[in-house]
Design a protein around this motif. Sequence first.
Motif, short mmCIF file in Angstrom:
data_model
loop_
_atom_site.label_atom_id
_atom_site.label_comp_id
_atom_site.label_asym_id
_atom_site.label_seq_id
_atom_site.Cartn_x
_atom_site.Cartn_y
_atom_site.Cartn_z
N GLU A 13 -1.85 -40.75 -68.16
CA GLU A 13 -1.10 -41.20 -67.04
C GLU A 13 0.05 -40.10 -66.72
O GLU A 13 0.53 -39.62 -67.74
N LYS A 14 0.86 -40.18 -65.57
CA LYS A 14 1.82 -39.36 -65.23
C LYS A 14 3.07 -40.43 -65.47
O LYS A 14 3.10 -41.61 -64.86
N PHE A 17 4.80 -42.07 -62.42
CA PHE A 17 3.99 -42.69 -61.71
C PHE A 17 3.95 -44.15 -62.13
O PHE A 17 4.08 -45.10 -61.53
N LEU A 18 4.00 -44.04 -63.75
CA LEU A 18 3.89 -45.24 -64.30
C LEU A 18 5.25 -46.01 -64.09
O LEU A 18 5.17 -47.18 -63.88
N SER A 21 5.30 -47.61 -60.71
CA SER A 21 4.62 -48.79 -60.75
C SER A 21 5.32 -49.95 -61.39
O SER A 21 5.40 -51.35 -60.90
N SER A 94 -1.56 -48.54 -62.66
CA SER A 94 -0.51 -47.80 -63.59
C SER A 94 0.15 -46.70 -62.54
O SER A 94 1.31 -46.20 -62.97
N ASP A 95 -0.36 -46.28 -61.15
CA ASP A 95 0.20 -45.43 -60.49
C ASP A 95 0.38 -45.95 -59.01
O ASP A 95 0.55 -45.03 -58.10
N ASP A 96 0.20 -46.97 -58.69
CA ASP A 96 0.33 -47.74 -57.46
C ASP A 96 1.58 -48.38 -57.31
O ASP A 96 2.35 -48.46 -58.27
N ARG A 207 -1.90 -44.73 -54.60
CA ARG A 207 -2.08 -43.13 -54.49
C ARG A 207 -3.48 -42.72 -54.14
O ARG A 207 -4.70 -43.04 -54.81
#
Length: 271
Positions: A13-14, A17-18, A21, A94-96, A207
């Motif tokens: 995970e980035k 981005f997390l 979210s 986790s990235d939205d 994403r």
Amino acid sequence: MKFSVLMSVYFKEKPEFLKESIESLLKQTLKPTEIVIVFDGKLTDELYGLLDQYKNAHPDLFNYIQLEKNMGLGKALEIGITKCSYDIIARMDSDDICHPERFEKQINFLKNNPDVKVLGSWIAEFEKSPEKIESIRKVPSTYEEIREYAKRRCPVNHMTVVYWKEAVLEAGSYQTLMWNEDYFLWGRMLNSNIKFMNIPEVLVYARAGADMFNRRGGLKYFNKEVELQKEFLKMNFIDRSTFLRNILLRGSVRILPNALRGFIYKNMLRR
């Protein structure tokens, strides 16, 4: 109505981005009662540091579940759903990014429609910024439309769903079927006449981009598609002609070059 949010994270995970979210969860007009995050294997120090900050700032809101090794999304969610404290669970990737009114709209809908056990919405897909939408994945709204649509394509956007925990557990919960755990679950639930609906508006910004289309292709993905369709055929969710059609149409997209597959997703499978 009290409800849990269920999310899974892993070491790739980035953090930025997390963070986006999680921030979108905290900025909801209707706040979640609990946020359950499954750590699918060991994470990076940067991810642990970020998640520790949220836990320290909101100790009663966040509940972390550490898995000893990476087990994949399906298994992580199967474990995570049993750790959720409340009857209603909202999924989140986790990235939205959630629309600020997502939970208010979905929870109120479930409150006013107690026969609906799974509720999703449309998604807006973006690459760099949610302010620049690349495409919108619209899904059918009514139960009858969803049930018919599900025989050809996944009828709900997984990262948008809010569901009743008991209904998911009674259907066997998430089961390991790589890249198709959600679709397999929806098929089993619909086959048991569980009522689904979708709110016909964008409530999650997802994403997308070349990496997403690359993940959805290749021989492994094709084989998993065949495995899913065999399961649907075995439980009589689809007939043999639909099975063959799905293998031909859905399977062929999996083995196309990535650029062409991306073009098809953006221009033919989205609106």
